[in-house]
Design a protein around this motif. Structure first.
Motif, PDB file in Angstrom:
ATOM      1  N   LEU A  21      -0.869   6.376   8.121  1.00 55.29           N
ATOM      2  CA  LEU A  21       0.267   5.447   8.050  1.00 55.29           C
ATOM      3  C   LEU A  21      -0.194   4.081   7.544  1.00 55.29           C
ATOM      4  N   ALA A  22      -1.401   3.681   7.916  1.00 53.06           N
ATOM      5  CA  ALA A  22      -1.943   2.402   7.418  1.00 53.06           C
ATOM      6  C   ALA A  22      -2.157   2.481   5.907  1.00 53.06           C
ATOM      7  N   SER A  25       1.172   2.529   4.145  1.00 50.95           N
ATOM      8  CA  SER A  25       1.761   1.189   4.183  1.00 50.95           C
ATOM      9  C   SER A  25       1.187   0.311   3.071  1.00 50.95           C
ATOM     10  N   ASP A  26      -0.126   0.360   2.864  1.00 48.76           N
ATOM     11  CA  ASP A  26      -0.759  -0.415   1.781  1.00 48.76           C
ATOM     12  C   ASP A  26      -0.208   0.012   0.420  1.00 48.76           C
ATOM     13  N   VAL A  28       2.672   1.520  -0.242  1.00 50.85           N
ATOM     14  CA  VAL A  28       4.085   1.135  -0.371  1.00 50.85           C
ATOM     15  C   VAL A  28       4.157  -0.350  -0.752  1.00 50.85           C
ATOM     16  N   GLU A  29       3.343  -1.157  -0.100  1.00 55.36           N
ATOM     17  CA  GLU A  29       3.337  -2.594  -0.401  1.00 55.36           C
ATOM     18  C   GLU A  29       2.934  -2.840  -1.867  1.00 55.36           C
ATOM     19  N   SER A  46       1.754  11.733   6.408  1.00 59.89           N
ATOM     20  CA  SER A  46       1.346  11.167   7.697  1.00 59.89           C
ATOM     21  C   SER A  46       0.289  11.987   8.428  1.00 59.89           C
ATOM     22  N   PHE A  68       8.188   4.922  10.740  1.00 58.02           N
ATOM     23  CA  PHE A  68       7.459   4.285   9.636  1.00 58.02           C
ATOM     24  C   PHE A  68       8.350   4.147   8.399  1.00 58.02           C
ATOM     25  N   THR A  71      10.960   1.468   8.946  1.00 57.66           N
ATOM     26  CA  THR A  71      10.343   0.129   8.922  1.00 57.66           C
ATOM     27  C   THR A  71      10.055  -0.311   7.487  1.00 57.66           C
ATOM     28  N   MET A  72       9.453   0.570   6.708  1.00 59.35           N
ATOM     29  CA  MET A  72       9.103   0.228   5.318  1.00 59.35           C
ATOM     30  C   MET A  72      10.366  -0.095   4.511  1.00 59.35           C
ATOM     31  N   ARG A  75      11.800  -3.447   5.740  1.00 56.69           N
ATOM     32  CA  ARG A  75      10.905  -4.573   5.467  1.00 56.69           C
ATOM     33  C   ARG A  75      10.941  -4.953   3.994  1.00 56.69           C
ATOM     34  N   TYR A  76      10.907  -3.963   3.123  1.00 51.67           N
ATOM     35  CA  TYR A  76      10.808  -4.244   1.683  1.00 51.67           C
ATOM     36  C   TYR A  76      12.133  -4.068   0.937  1.00 51.67           C
TER      37      TYR A  76
END
Ligand SMILES: O=C(O)CNC(=O)[C@H](CS)NC(=O)CCC(=O)C(=O)O
Length: 270
Positions: A21-22, A25-26, A28-29, A46, A68, A71-72, A75-76
């Motif tokens: 997930l970390a 997340s990177d 996706v960012e 995942s 997750f 949230t993504m 957030r974005y």
């Protein structure tokens, strides 16, 4: 539908939920920073590990994967797809579910993988997905969005069953999503050909996020997450390292190809 950038994430998921997930997340960012409005994650994003571990941890994987994605998305302010993760369905089995979430964290589409990968490969690896996964029984849904168009879901091994995608294109799908964890062995000969065929025969965009590299023991994936246009041209290919395929989904290109090659209007048998 307007033009937008789509990202197909490529990663090497491990038998470690939090680590995956970390990493996701990177990526996706990174996709968002490059301007993506639609970000797609591969099958098993995942968790990718032994079947017994997957089943043991399934409730936690299901819960955290869904959270997750929400949230993504919020957030974005993007639409996101998690291309397949286990959700417990009873009797010690799970579904292999792909989930699409919109900007406000709302669920847009959910699909339980129908075709299960029960195959003995000539390289000695055996896959028996049906041992732990209960097959879905319904056609994948199409998510209809004024911004992103009509998006049809599917998962991995489904790509070998063209009739599924014909159903989707008959129902209006303009973008076919094919998240995968394709094996290195089959991928080298089949992955690109199958994806191009689904794009060409349905005159639709194909977005294919992928797993790559070694996950554990002898489980190795092919990589080459890609985005293909409705003519069959590869717009972006992520190669073999973790990263992104990123390309524009353009409604005028779609319309142009459907005018130039009107196969969907020439169907005779279904
Ligand atoms: O194992 C899990 O944890 C989840 N499931 C997967 O990774 C699935 C089933 S094993 N992989 C595929 O469908 C690969 C298909 C493929 O490689 C081909 O069609 O050639």
């Amino acid at each position: 539908m307007k033009s937008y950038l789509a990202a197909a994430v490529q990663m090497t998921s491990k038998p470690d939920l939090e680590e995956n997930l970390a990493t996701a997340s990177d990526l996706v960012e990174l996709a968002v920073r490059r301007g993506a409005a639609f970000v797609t994650l591969p099958e098993n994003f995942s968790f990718l590990g032994q079947e017994t571990e997957k089943v043991k941890q399934a409730s936690e994987i299901a819960h955290k994967s869904e959270k997750f994605l929400k949230t993504m998305a919020q957030r974005y302010q993007i639409t996101i797809v998690g291309g397949g993760f286990p959700i417990p369905v009873g009797d010690g089995k799970v579904s292999n579910t792909a989930l699409m979430i919109g900007k406000n964290g709302e669920e847009l589409a959910r699909y339980e993988k129908v075709h299960l990968f029960d195959v003995n490969l000539p390289d000695g690896n055996t896959y028996q997905e049906s041992e732990t996964v209960k097959a879905g029984v319904s056609l994948p849904p199409i998510s209809i969005s004024p911004e992103l168009g009509k998006i049809g879901l599917s998962v991995c091994y489904d790509v070998r069953f063209p009739e599924l995608y014909r159903q989707l294109s008959k129902q209006g799908a303009e973008v076919l999503l094919i998240p995968a964890a394709f094996t290195a062995y089959t991928g080298k000969d089949h992955w690109q050909v199958l994806l191009k065929a689904r794009a060409i025969e349905n005159t639709a965009y194909v977005i294919a996020p992928a797993q790559t590299g070694n996950h554990y023991a002898r489980r190795t994936s092919h990589g080459h997450a890609m985005i293909i246009d409705p003519w069959g041209l590869i717009l972006s290919d992520a190669g073999e390292d973790p990263g992104l395929a990123l390309a524009e989904i353009n409604p005028s290109r779609l319309e142009q190809v459907r005018r130039q090659m009107p196969v969907l209007n020439h169907r005779v048998f279904g």
